[in-house]
Design a protein around this motif. Structure first.
Motif, mmCIF file in Angstrom:
data_model
loop_
_atom_site.group_PDB
_atom_site.id
_atom_site.type_symbol
_atom_site.label_atom_id
_atom_site.label_comp_id
_atom_site.label_asym_id
_atom_site.label_seq_id
_atom_site.Cartn_x
_atom_site.Cartn_y
_atom_site.Cartn_z
ATOM 1 N N HIS A 1 0.828 -1.206 0.000
ATOM 2 C CA HIS A 1 0.000 0.000 0.000
ATOM 3 C C HIS A 1 0.866 1.261 0.000
ATOM 4 O O HIS A 1 0.611 2.207 -0.753
ATOM 5 C CB HIS A 1 -0.913 -0.016 1.229
ATOM 6 N N THR A 2 1.886 1.266 0.831
ATOM 7 C CA THR A 2 2.783 2.429 0.890
ATOM 8 C C THR A 2 3.532 2.604 -0.422
ATOM 9 O O THR A 2 3.679 3.721 -0.929
ATOM 10 C CB THR A 2 3.788 2.269 2.049
ATOM 11 N N LEU A 3 3.999 1.482 -0.980
ATOM 12 C CA LEU A 3 4.725 1.543 -2.259
ATOM 13 C C LEU A 3 3.819 2.070 -3.366
ATOM 14 O O LEU A 3 4.251 2.857 -4.217
ATOM 15 C CB LEU A 3 5.259 0.148 -2.611
ATOM 16 N N LYS A 4 2.550 1.674 -3.353
ATOM 17 C CA LYS A 4 1.598 2.154 -4.357
ATOM 18 C C LYS A 4 1.432 3.672 -4.255
ATOM 19 O O LYS A 4 1.467 4.388 -5.267
ATOM 20 C CB LYS A 4 0.246 1.469 -4.160
ATOM 21 N N GLY A 5 1.259 4.158 -3.050
ATOM 22 C CA GLY A 5 1.083 5.590 -2.860
ATOM 23 C C GLY A 5 2.296 6.388 -3.290
ATOM 24 O O GLY A 5 2.176 7.423 -3.959
ATOM 25 N N MET A 6 3.485 5.883 -2.933
ATOM 26 C CA MET A 6 4.718 6.565 -3.329
ATOM 27 C C MET A 6 4.850 6.595 -4.850
ATOM 28 O O MET A 6 5.216 7.619 -5.439
ATOM 29 C CB MET A 6 5.926 5.835 -2.718
ATOM 30 N N SER A 7 4.550 5.460 -5.499
ATOM 31 C CA SER A 7 4.693 5.367 -6.954
ATOM 32 C C SER A 7 3.735 6.315 -7.663
ATOM 33 O O SER A 7 4.095 6.987 -8.630
ATOM 34 C CB SER A 7 4.444 3.931 -7.418
ATOM 35 N N ALA A 8 2.482 6.360 -7.165
ATOM 36 C CA ALA A 8 1.494 7.243 -7.776
ATOM 37 C C ALA A 8 1.904 8.703 -7.624
ATOM 38 O O ALA A 8 1.774 9.504 -8.549
ATOM 39 C CB ALA A 8 0.123 7.004 -7.146
ATOM 40 N N THR A 9 2.423 9.039 -6.449
ATOM 41 C CA THR A 9 2.857 10.418 -6.195
ATOM 42 C C THR A 9 3.990 10.821 -7.125
ATOM 43 O O THR A 9 4.040 11.941 -7.628
ATOM 44 C CB THR A 9 3.311 10.579 -4.735
ATOM 45 N N MET A 10 4.909 9.894 -7.389
ATOM 46 C CA MET A 10 6.066 10.185 -8.234
ATOM 47 C C MET A 10 5.742 10.070 -9.723
ATOM 48 O O MET A 10 6.590 10.350 -10.567
ATOM 49 C CB MET A 10 7.222 9.236 -7.888
ATOM 50 N N GLY A 11 4.541 9.597 -10.047
ATOM 51 C CA GLY A 11 4.143 9.499 -11.449
ATOM 52 C C GLY A 11 4.535 8.210 -12.141
ATOM 53 O O GLY A 11 4.461 8.119 -13.371
ATOM 54 N N PHE A 12 4.906 7.170 -11.380
ATOM 55 C CA PHE A 12 5.261 5.873 -11.976
ATOM 56 C C PHE A 12 3.997 5.004 -12.016
ATOM 57 O O PHE A 12 3.743 4.194 -11.111
ATOM 58 C CB PHE A 12 6.385 5.209 -11.182
ATOM 59 N N GLU A 13 3.223 5.180 -13.074
ATOM 60 C CA GLU A 13 1.893 4.585 -13.138
ATOM 61 C C GLU A 13 1.919 3.065 -13.205
ATOM 62 O O GLU A 13 1.064 2.393 -12.626
ATOM 63 C CB GLU A 13 1.132 5.152 -14.349
ATOM 64 N N ASP A 14 2.873 2.483 -13.953
ATOM 65 C CA ASP A 14 2.929 1.018 -14.056
ATOM 66 C C ASP A 14 3.215 0.385 -12.696
ATOM 67 O O ASP A 14 2.649 -0.659 -12.346
ATOM 68 C CB ASP A 14 3.992 0.598 -15.072
ATOM 69 N N LEU A 15 4.104 1.011 -11.939
ATOM 70 C CA LEU A 15 4.385 0.533 -10.584
ATOM 71 C C LEU A 15 3.129 0.586 -9.725
ATOM 72 O O LEU A 15 2.791 -0.374 -9.019
ATOM 73 C CB LEU A 15 5.483 1.403 -9.946
ATOM 74 N N ALA A 16 2.445 1.731 -9.769
ATOM 75 C CA ALA A 16 1.249 1.918 -8.950
ATOM 76 C C ALA A 16 0.150 0.929 -9.352
ATOM 77 O O ALA A 16 -0.531 0.349 -8.504
ATOM 78 C CB ALA A 16 0.752 3.352 -9.071
#
Length: 687
Positions: free
Chosen positions: A46-61
């Motif tokens: 969950h934390t990794l998803k939020g960080m990825s979305a914030t940074m703009g890494f959509e595939d990660l999120a």
């Protein structure tokens, strides 16, 4: 917001969360019904998803979101773990690691993960055959909202009071999600996202962190400052999917007074505007992203701030070099103070020595990290390799707390991966072969780390078949590495050393694990580039042990200064067992080599004068001779010296490129009087 400045933080934290997911998945594989492990994996994802979305890494999120959906069903007892789900989650974790590595290399972090996403969605949608949990168990026990949802501390009360005085709108808002909502935290995040863009959250109950981790029943409440009107704000909240109701109460001075007097229940009931939200389905592409805006919850019940900082290693290098120079001057001052013999000068120098000693310990510890930061990724790797080879292998890690300089730790991962793969592939036999040999069907690979002198040793040992002498020699002859007439005269250790020859490989077929034309020479090259040494021992039918010796690369070490004839040397204190004096009649000669008895064992006697070819040195003088007992693991030796000068903290200086291969010398130091003393590598003296 400028995201580039947060990229290094994102990378470091992503690696930490991915490692946590890997470790917990391995633990869950051993205990599939342990929901607490699932909770840990869910939090990391969950934390990794939020960080990825914030940074703009959509595939990660996107991928993390799908993994999170599966984990949410498991932790709510709506789905039971099995091998297919484990494989999907492991593959998803591998894909996430690849994307993070791409970002580290300067890429965009994009990847085609559609096949993994499809598999994960099939599990969630029901296309995958899953076992439903009893209805009573399907509702997760969650932490209820705190009863004191309207309790405000002095700071929060003051903020609200001043906001009302300044003409701002302040609201007390209670939000409830539908009972059938699968991703409560996601819906809460969307509500908090509205709050962030339209005002300021003063307090949240439960805390923002608890809401993010779904530690709430169905509702949460906030005190919110905004310029929006009551009905407008309420309508925006109810537009969020799966929000059942929203109570929005205007907070005025009278309301604050009621809070202070703990008589606000009737006040809220009178003013609340309750509207049932229309039923809404969750869009397939609805954002479920990231962390709630904890930074916006000023004064609220937030997590304790992280009390660590990340420091560029180059800054630590500079700090170490400056302190090294200061240490040389300190030793010089101590010598001058002893010559001048003024009490006030002596006291000042002694105080400076104590302070600099404490400072030294801090500086050294700043650079040291446990090798566990490298070791913790190996259990997953060994599990995967063993599974692909249809073998059973246990990895036993010993000494993971052993500390090593950060610069070395960052570089040793790949060589150790290669050695471990080699042990699982070539070392440990297939199950049928182990049973025929009378062994347990599960092979064991030991990964050990320990200090010895100013070095760290890392050993990888398996209980497998050992090195096949004939097969190695045949391969070496075919590749022209060894001539046929030389083969018969080679010892087993010399044959084992052939494994490190360039391009050497004994694999019968090419695979992803070994036999790709790249042998252990890459390991040797890498270890030697770090100033280390790698060796191998093997016993046919019993197993093989690879030993990697690495320098601590510390700039400052505690050492014993000794004199050998007219020259001074330094021996690291960490490798010394004790010092002693012996008489010539105590020396025994075994096969022409001098030995002495020490603690019920016979150990070799080494003349440093002979080793370093010191002029006009007698092999052994009459009368008593000073010796220093040193150790390497469980092996010991006695070094003959002319005089023991005393203990001293010394600055370790590199010998430079032209003197990089001097036998049994690990560096040099500058003494307080300006003289240069060589630092003895005791490990090289012990065979």
């Amino acid at each position: 917001m400028e995201l580039n400045q947060y990229l290094s933080m994102f990378i470091d934290e992503s690696k930490d969360h991915l490692q946590a997911i890997n470790e917990n998945l391995l633990s869950l594989e051993q205990s599939p019904s342990d929901i607490s492990i699932v909770q840990n994996i869910f939090r990391s994802a969950h934390t990794l998803k939020g960080m990825s979305a914030t940074m703009g890494f959509e595939d990660l999120a996107k991928l993390t979101h799908e993994m999170e959906n599966v984990l949410d069903l498991v932790r709510n007892n709506k789905l039971s773990m099995d091998s297919f789900i484990f494989d999907c989650l492991f593959k998803g974790t591998d894909a996430l690691e690849n994307m993070v590595n791409d970002i580290i290399q300067g890429g965009t972090g994009q990847a085609d993960v559609s096949h993994i996403v499809t598999a994960l969605k099939s599990i969630v949608s029901g296309d995958y055959q899953k076992q439903e949990a009893p209805a009573a168990a399907q509702k997760q026990e969650t932490k209820p909202a705190a009863s004191g949802s309207m309790d405000l501390d002095e700071f929060q009360y003051s903020v609200i009071e001043q906001s009302i005085s300044a003409g701002h709108q302040v609201f007390f808002i209670e939000v409830s999600v539908r009972e059938d909502c699968v991703l409560k935290a996601a819906r809460a995040y969307m509500v908090f996202d509205l709050f962030e863009h339209n005002g300021e959250v003063v307090k949240s109950t439960p805390s923002v962190q608890d809401i993010e981790q779904e530690k709430f029943d169905r509702s949460f409440s906030v005190f919110f400052i905004s310029q929006l009107g009551q009905e407008q704000l309420q309508g925006m909240i109810l537009n969020v999917s799966e929000i059942e109701s929203a109570k929005v109460v205007t907070v005025d001075e009278a309301f604050l007074k009621d809070i202070a007097e703990q008589k606000n229940a009737a006040h809220i009931q009178a003013q609340a505007v309750v509207t049932q939200a229309p039923a809404a389905s969750v869009p397939a592409n609805a954002p479920a992203g990231g962390q709630a805006p904890a930074a916006k919850a000023a004064g609220g019940q937030q997590a304790v701030a992280n009390r660590t900082i990340r420091v560029d290693i180059e800054r630590l290098d500079l700090l170490m070099n400056l302190f090294s120079e200061m240490l040389i001057d300190r030793v010089r001052l101590e010598q001058l103070a002893s010559e001048v013999r003024r009490s006030d000068l002596t006291e000042t120098v002694e105080h400076m020595a104590r302070v600099s000693s404490d400072l030294q310990n801090i500086v050294l510890k700043l650079r040291m990290v446990p090798v566990d930061t490298v070791f913790n990724r190996f259990p997953r790797m060994v599990r995967d390799v063993a599974k692909s080879l249809d073998k059973k292998v246990d990895l036993v890690i010993i000494g993971a707390e052993t500390e090593l300089d950060r610069t070395v730790v960052d570089e040793i991962g790949d060589p150790l991966v290669h050695l471990l793969r080699n042990s699982v592939d070539h070392g440990v036999e297939p199950i049928t072969d182990r049973i025929k040999a009378g062994k347990n069907e599960t092979g064991t690979v030991y990964l050990r780390a320990f200090h010895s002198g100013n070095h760290v040793f890392i050993e990888i040992e398996d209980d497998g078949r050992g090195i096949n002498r004939e097969k190695v020699l045949k391969t070496a002859i075919n590749k022209g590495i060894v001539k046929p007439e030389q083969a018969d005269r080679m010892t087993n250790d010399e044959v084992a050393a052939l494994l490190f020859a360039p391009g050497f490989s004994t694999a019968d077929k090419i695979s992803d694990i070994s036999g790709r034309g790249v042998g252990l020479d890459v390991v040797k090259t890498k270890i030697e580039s770090l100033g280390g040494v790698v060796s191998v021992e093997s016993k046919p039918g019993l197993g093989t042990k690879f030993s990697v010796q690495l320098p601590l690369t510390l700039s400052i070490i505690a050492a014993m200064l000794v004199r050998v004839e007219k020259e001074k040397y330094a021996i690291p204190l960490s490798s010394i067992v004790e010092t002693a004096s012996i008489k010539s009649e105590q020396v025994r000669y075994i096969h022409g080599a001098p030995m002495i008895t020490f603690r019920n064992s016979v150990i070799p006697l080494v003349s440093l004068a002979e080793v370093y070819e010191v002029p006009s040195a007698a092999e052994f003088k009459a009368g008593e001779t000073e010796i220093v007992i040193v150790k390497k693991g469980d092996k010991m030796a006695a070094l003959i010296v002319s005089e023991l000068i005393g203990q001293q903290e010394i600055v370790l200086k590199n010998m430079g490129k032209y003197l990089s291969n001097v036998f049994a010398i690990s560096g040099a130091t500058i003494l307080g009087d300006g003289q240069v003393a060589l630092i003895i590598d005791t490990n090289a003296l012990i065979k």
